[in-house]
Write an enzyme that holds these catalytic residues in place. Sequence first.
Site, PDB file in Angstrom:
ATOM      1  N   ASN A 159       1.076  -0.820  -0.293  1.00 28.68           N
ATOM      2  CA  ASN A 159       0.293   0.037  -0.453  1.00 28.68           C
ATOM      3  C   ASN A 159       0.929   1.461  -0.049  1.00 28.68           C
ATOM      4  O   ASN A 159       1.835   1.680   1.239  1.00 28.68           O
ATOM      5  CB  ASN A 159      -1.267   0.052   1.277  1.00 28.68           C
ATOM      6  CG  ASN A 159      -1.765   0.920   1.378  1.00 28.68           C
ATOM      7  OD1 ASN A 159      -1.226   1.860   0.557  1.00 28.68           O
ATOM      8  ND2 ASN A 159      -2.356   0.953   1.900  1.00 28.68           N
TER       9      ASN A 159
ATOM     10  N   LYS B 156       0.452   4.474   0.378  1.00 28.62           N
ATOM     11  CA  LYS B 156      -0.524   6.059   0.202  1.00 28.62           C
ATOM     12  C   LYS B 156      -0.120   6.615  -0.121  1.00 28.62           C
ATOM     13  O   LYS B 156       0.147   6.389  -1.353  1.00 28.62           O
ATOM     14  CB  LYS B 156      -0.199   5.840   2.349  1.00 28.62           C
ATOM     15  CG  LYS B 156      -0.133   4.353   2.569  1.00 28.62           C
ATOM     16  CD  LYS B 156      -0.100   4.962   4.103  1.00 28.62           C
ATOM     17  CE  LYS B 156      -0.376   2.653   4.955  1.00 28.62           C
ATOM     18  NZ  LYS B 156       0.080   3.173   6.159  1.00 28.62           N
TER      19      LYS B 156
ATOM     20  N   HIS C 247      -9.896   1.328   5.203  1.00 26.99           N
ATOM     21  CA  HIS C 247      -8.034   1.497   5.941  1.00 26.99           C
ATOM     22  C   HIS C 247      -8.817   2.920   6.737  1.00 26.99           C
ATOM     23  O   HIS C 247      -8.710   3.190   6.769  1.00 26.99           O
ATOM     24  CB  HIS C 247      -7.459   1.947   4.781  1.00 26.99           C
ATOM     25  CG  HIS C 247      -5.868   2.112   5.412  1.00 26.99           C
ATOM     26  ND1 HIS C 247      -5.815   2.954   6.310  1.00 26.99           N
ATOM     27  CD2 HIS C 247      -5.114   0.891   4.869  1.00 26.99           C
ATOM     28  CE1 HIS C 247      -4.627   2.342   6.415  1.00 26.99           C
ATOM     29  NE2 HIS C 247      -4.363   1.238   6.127  1.00 26.99           N
TER      30      HIS C 247
ATOM     31  N   GLU D  27      -6.596   4.607   8.220  1.00 26.98           N
ATOM     32  CA  GLU D  27      -6.220   6.163   7.617  1.00 26.98           C
ATOM     33  C   GLU D  27      -7.885   7.016   6.704  1.00 26.98           C
ATOM     34  O   GLU D  27      -8.327   7.979   7.387  1.00 26.98           O
ATOM     35  CB  GLU D  27      -5.523   6.257   6.951  1.00 26.98           C
ATOM     36  CG  GLU D  27      -4.157   6.186   7.689  1.00 26.98           C
ATOM     37  CD  GLU D  27      -3.343   5.749   6.951  1.00 26.98           C
ATOM     38  OE1 GLU D  27      -2.907   5.937   5.929  1.00 26.98           O
ATOM     39  OE2 GLU D  27      -2.178   5.305   7.790  1.00 26.98           O
TER      40      GLU D  27
ATOM     41  N   GLU E 143      -5.186  -4.705  10.389  1.00 27.51           N
ATOM     42  CA  GLU E 143      -4.728  -3.509  10.893  1.00 27.51           C
ATOM     43  C   GLU E 143      -4.917  -3.077  12.141  1.00 27.51           C
ATOM     44  O   GLU E 143      -5.659  -1.829  11.982  1.00 27.51           O
ATOM     45  CB  GLU E 143      -4.273  -2.752   9.627  1.00 27.51           C
ATOM     46  CG  GLU E 143      -4.366  -3.538   8.315  1.00 27.51           C
ATOM     47  CD  GLU E 143      -3.160  -3.008   7.023  1.00 27.51           C
ATOM     48  OE1 GLU E 143      -2.347  -3.027   6.737  1.00 27.51           O
ATOM     49  OE2 GLU E 143      -4.046  -1.236   7.126  1.00 27.51           O
TER      50      GLU E 143
ATOM     51  N   GLY F 103       2.783   2.139  10.384  1.00 28.20           N
ATOM     52  CA  GLY F 103       3.513   3.341  10.777  1.00 28.20           C
ATOM     53  C   GLY F 103       4.265   3.928  11.906  1.00 28.20           C
ATOM     54  O   GLY F 103       4.672   4.941  11.863  1.00 28.20           O
TER      55      GLY F 103
ATOM     56  N   SER G  59       3.458  -1.960   9.817  1.00 27.89           N
ATOM     57  CA  SER G  59       4.810  -1.767  10.226  1.00 27.89           C
ATOM     58  C   SER G  59       5.653  -3.567  10.813  1.00 27.89           C
ATOM     59  O   SER G  59       6.153  -3.887  10.739  1.00 27.89           O
ATOM     60  CB  SER G  59       5.361  -1.963  12.033  1.00 27.89           C
ATOM     61  OG  SER G  59       4.521   0.101  12.278  1.00 27.89           O
TER      62      SER G  59
HETATM   63  P1  13P Z   1       2.817   0.700   7.911  1.00 26.23           P
HETATM   64  O1  13P Z   1       3.687  -1.119   7.123  1.00 26.23           O
HETATM   65  O2  13P Z   1       3.939   2.090   7.314  1.00 26.23           O
HETATM   66  O3  13P Z   1       2.775   0.162   9.449  1.00 26.23           O
HETATM   67  O4  13P Z   1       1.662   0.339   7.397  1.00 26.23           O
HETATM   68  C1  13P Z   1       0.806  -0.616   6.952  1.00 26.23           C
HETATM   69  C2  13P Z   1      -1.025  -0.144   5.855  1.00 26.23           C
HETATM   70  O5  13P Z   1      -1.188   1.213   7.126  1.00 26.23           O
HETATM   71  C3  13P Z   1      -0.347  -0.922   5.248  1.00 26.23           C
HETATM   72  O6  13P Z   1      -2.282  -0.644   4.805  1.00 26.23           O
END
Ligand code: 13P
Length: 246
Positions: A8, A10, A93, A95, A164, A170, A208
């Site tokens: 992803n 982002k 997601h 976010e 997740e 992150g 992560s």
């Molecule tokens: P990270 O791997 O940067 O922690 O992000 C995970 C994520 O949100 C994947 O959709």
Amino acid sequence: MKKLIAGNWKMNGSAASNVALVQALLSGASDWKCSVAVCVPAPYLAQVQGLVADTGIDLGAQDVSQHESGAFTGEVSASMLQDFGTRYAIVGHSERRQYHGETDAVVATKAQRALAAGITPIVCVGETLAEREAGRTEEVVKRQLAAVIHTNGHCISEIVVAYEPVWAIGTGKTASPEQAQQVHAVLRAQLRAATAHADRVHILYGGSMNAANAAQLLSQADIDGGLVGGASLKAADFLSIIAAAH
Ligand code: 13P
């Protein structure tokens, strides 16, 4: 089941850096034992579609509109994603739940739109740190998945689920393999109650995931792959995670 490793990206990348990243992935590609996808920002779907054509890397989007078409400025519909050969669309997601107010019901409708267009929704669920500390992890992820099951009925065997934990995204804090497996087992049981084909639903872990922790996470019984954020932007790291998935 063949594992799935999905990146992803982002809101990262540029026309130039996308070429470099995909070329680095392809030049490092050996005999991959898992399925691989990259979920890219919508404006780059056409570009990355071209870059990954006939390579074995599948294309994914990071969101899809809950609406079919019409006066929804800025939205991207499932049929538009389909026009660019998109195989997957991330929905729900954390976010988007957090910063864009997406509710369980909206996420469920998004999954439905994707499925109707022949796109596999990667449905994200996960608890916040406060919810985990309050002992509410199971309740939260079950509520989030239940909405998608309720709206999508027997099609539920066609989705991908991504667990997740919000506190692991992150942050460099990964769920331990045991913590993750515990939640994956809950999600698998919930899917089993909804479909006879629960064992073929990929349940990915995200948060992560990196080159160092991937192998252990991926060795858990109900962890069928990864949804990788930060580490998917570095070809060497993403390739190591892919290599750990067999
Ligand atoms: P990270 O791997 O940067 O922690 O992000 C995970 C994520 O949100 C994947 O959709």
